[in-house]
Write a protein that holds these residues in place. Sequence first.
Motif, mmCIF file in Angstrom:
data_model
loop_
_atom_site.group_PDB
_atom_site.id
_atom_site.type_symbol
_atom_site.label_atom_id
_atom_site.label_comp_id
_atom_site.label_asym_id
_atom_site.label_seq_id
_atom_site.Cartn_x
_atom_site.Cartn_y
_atom_site.Cartn_z
ATOM 1 N N GLY A 103 0.818 -1.219 0.000
ATOM 2 C CA GLY A 103 0.000 0.000 0.000
ATOM 3 C C GLY A 103 0.847 1.261 0.000
ATOM 4 O O GLY A 103 0.563 2.211 -0.750
ATOM 5 N N CYS A 104 1.882 1.278 0.803
ATOM 6 C CA CYS A 104 2.779 2.445 0.835
ATOM 7 C C CYS A 104 3.482 2.627 -0.496
ATOM 8 O O CYS A 104 3.614 3.766 -0.985
ATOM 9 C CB CYS A 104 3.801 2.298 1.956
ATOM 10 S SG CYS A 104 3.123 2.536 3.583
ATOM 11 N N LEU A 105 3.941 1.541 -1.103
ATOM 12 C CA LEU A 105 4.605 1.645 -2.403
ATOM 13 C C LEU A 105 3.662 2.188 -3.468
ATOM 14 O O LEU A 105 4.053 3.026 -4.296
ATOM 15 C CB LEU A 105 5.158 0.292 -2.819
ATOM 16 C CG LEU A 105 6.393 -0.199 -2.067
ATOM 17 C CD1 LEU A 105 6.732 -1.632 -2.470
ATOM 18 C CD2 LEU A 105 7.572 0.708 -2.334
ATOM 19 N N ILE A 106 2.430 1.745 -3.466
ATOM 20 C CA ILE A 106 1.457 2.231 -4.447
ATOM 21 C C ILE A 106 1.169 3.706 -4.239
ATOM 22 O O ILE A 106 1.178 4.505 -5.187
ATOM 23 C CB ILE A 106 0.172 1.383 -4.376
ATOM 24 C CG1 ILE A 106 0.442 -0.023 -4.907
ATOM 25 C CG2 ILE A 106 -0.964 2.043 -5.161
ATOM 26 C CD1 ILE A 106 -0.684 -1.000 -4.683
ATOM 27 N N ILE A 107 0.942 4.107 -2.997
ATOM 28 C CA ILE A 107 0.649 5.512 -2.703
ATOM 29 C C ILE A 107 1.832 6.400 -3.062
ATOM 30 O O ILE A 107 1.672 7.460 -3.675
ATOM 31 C CB ILE A 107 0.249 5.670 -1.222
ATOM 32 C CG1 ILE A 107 -1.119 5.036 -0.983
ATOM 33 C CG2 ILE A 107 0.230 7.144 -0.808
ATOM 34 C CD1 ILE A 107 -1.514 4.931 0.471
ATOM 35 N N ILE A 108 3.036 5.974 -2.705
ATOM 36 C CA ILE A 108 4.231 6.765 -3.023
ATOM 37 C C ILE A 108 4.424 6.846 -4.535
ATOM 38 O O ILE A 108 4.793 7.888 -5.076
ATOM 39 C CB ILE A 108 5.468 6.178 -2.317
ATOM 40 C CG1 ILE A 108 5.384 6.430 -0.826
ATOM 41 C CG2 ILE A 108 6.753 6.769 -2.880
ATOM 42 C CD1 ILE A 108 6.421 5.712 -0.008
ATOM 43 N N GLY A 109 4.155 5.764 -5.248
ATOM 44 C CA GLY A 109 4.278 5.772 -6.706
ATOM 45 C C GLY A 109 3.317 6.760 -7.347
ATOM 46 O O GLY A 109 3.707 7.548 -8.219
ATOM 47 N N TYR A 110 2.048 6.723 -6.940
ATOM 48 C CA TYR A 110 1.077 7.666 -7.487
ATOM 49 C C TYR A 110 1.415 9.110 -7.108
ATOM 50 O O TYR A 110 1.271 10.024 -7.921
ATOM 51 C CB TYR A 110 -0.342 7.319 -7.022
ATOM 52 C CG TYR A 110 -0.980 6.220 -7.830
ATOM 53 C CD1 TYR A 110 -1.191 6.373 -9.194
ATOM 54 C CD2 TYR A 110 -1.355 5.032 -7.234
ATOM 55 C CE1 TYR A 110 -1.781 5.363 -9.946
ATOM 56 C CE2 TYR A 110 -1.939 4.008 -7.975
ATOM 57 C CZ TYR A 110 -2.152 4.186 -9.336
ATOM 58 O OH TYR A 110 -2.718 3.186 -10.071
ATOM 59 N N LEU A 111 1.857 9.310 -5.873
ATOM 60 C CA LEU A 111 2.225 10.658 -5.436
ATOM 61 C C LEU A 111 3.420 11.176 -6.234
ATOM 62 O O LEU A 111 3.421 12.332 -6.685
ATOM 63 C CB LEU A 111 2.545 10.670 -3.939
ATOM 64 C CG LEU A 111 2.941 12.007 -3.343
ATOM 65 C CD1 LEU A 111 1.784 12.991 -3.439
ATOM 66 C CD2 LEU A 111 3.376 11.846 -1.903
ATOM 67 N N GLN A 113 4.332 10.221 -9.250
ATOM 68 C CA GLN A 113 3.882 10.456 -10.616
ATOM 69 C C GLN A 113 3.121 11.772 -10.704
ATOM 70 O O GLN A 113 3.326 12.555 -11.636
ATOM 71 C CB GLN A 113 2.998 9.289 -11.057
ATOM 72 C CG GLN A 113 2.611 9.315 -12.506
ATOM 73 C CD GLN A 113 1.836 8.072 -12.893
ATOM 74 O OE1 GLN A 113 1.402 7.298 -12.043
ATOM 75 N NE2 GLN A 113 1.646 7.882 -14.194
ATOM 76 N N TRP A 114 2.251 12.052 -9.757
ATOM 77 C CA TRP A 114 1.487 13.301 -9.737
ATOM 78 C C TRP A 114 2.413 14.501 -9.608
ATOM 79 O O TRP A 114 2.242 15.511 -10.294
ATOM 80 C CB TRP A 114 0.473 13.262 -8.590
ATOM 81 C CG TRP A 114 -0.321 14.514 -8.446
ATOM 82 C CD1 TRP A 114 -1.329 14.953 -9.244
ATOM 83 C CD2 TRP A 114 -0.153 15.497 -7.423
ATOM 84 N NE1 TRP A 114 -1.807 16.149 -8.778
ATOM 85 C CE2 TRP A 114 -1.100 16.508 -7.664
ATOM 86 C CE3 TRP A 114 0.694 15.611 -6.332
ATOM 87 C CZ2 TRP A 114 -1.214 17.622 -6.848
ATOM 88 C CZ3 TRP A 114 0.572 16.728 -5.526
ATOM 89 C CH2 TRP A 114 -0.361 17.716 -5.782
ATOM 90 N N LEU A 115 3.418 14.395 -8.711
ATOM 91 C CA LEU A 115 4.352 15.508 -8.529
ATOM 92 C C LEU A 115 5.193 15.750 -9.779
ATOM 93 O O LEU A 115 5.446 16.903 -10.154
ATOM 94 C CB LEU A 115 5.261 15.244 -7.323
ATOM 95 C CG LEU A 115 4.612 15.382 -5.959
ATOM 96 C CD1 LEU A 115 5.569 14.921 -4.867
ATOM 97 C CD2 LEU A 115 4.190 16.815 -5.704
ATOM 98 N N PHE A 116 5.639 14.685 -10.449
ATOM 99 C CA PHE A 116 6.430 14.853 -11.666
ATOM 100 C C PHE A 116 5.599 15.468 -12.788
ATOM 101 O O PHE A 116 6.079 16.304 -13.548
ATOM 102 C CB PHE A 116 7.036 13.526 -12.119
ATOM 103 C CG PHE A 116 8.153 13.046 -11.249
ATOM 104 C CD1 PHE A 116 9.097 13.933 -10.733
ATOM 105 C CD2 PHE A 116 8.279 11.709 -10.935
ATOM 106 C CE1 PHE A 116 10.131 13.493 -9.928
ATOM 107 C CE2 PHE A 116 9.320 11.265 -10.115
ATOM 108 C CZ PHE A 116 10.229 12.162 -9.624
ATOM 109 N N GLU A 117 4.325 15.051 -12.904
ATOM 110 C CA GLU A 117 3.450 15.653 -13.908
ATOM 111 C C GLU A 117 3.202 17.127 -13.611
ATOM 112 O O GLU A 117 3.214 17.969 -14.502
ATOM 113 C CB GLU A 117 2.124 14.911 -13.970
ATOM 114 C CG GLU A 117 2.221 13.538 -14.613
ATOM 115 C CD GLU A 117 0.923 12.781 -14.549
ATOM 116 O OE1 GLU A 117 -0.088 13.311 -14.015
ATOM 117 O OE2 GLU A 117 0.898 11.627 -15.024
#
Length: 124
Positions: A103-111, A113-117
């Motif tokens: 769960g932490c890996l998924i949340i960090i990945g989406y976060l 990705q959102w920050l890079f976009e």
Amino acid sequence: MLIKSLRFIVALSLLFLMLLLGQWLNILLPIGIPESIWGLLLLFSLLVIKVVKIQWIAPASRPLTRYMTLFFLPICSGIIEQIDVLNQYLQALFIANFLSTVGCLIIIGYLAQWLFEREGQQDE
């Protein structure tokens, strides 16, 4: 030898002073942060703003970090004493650790990705 001993005593005194100040802060600001964490935050802040130099605390901090594993031996022996309870709940502990890690890996990945976009949109 005498100078090394004095440097060690001064370094250890500084570390204990930070712990004492952390205890006072815990009394003044009872918000649930442990005293040792307050002391570490104070020490970190003083190191960042260069009030305290690393050379002043290095003589005492090096032996403490070198033998830090010895501080965890009582915890390990307590776990070994309760091995039957640990075996009883091992499956639940494994599932909880696995799911929280994923769960932490998924949340960090989406976060990320959102920050890079978002950063890419600001550059344009």
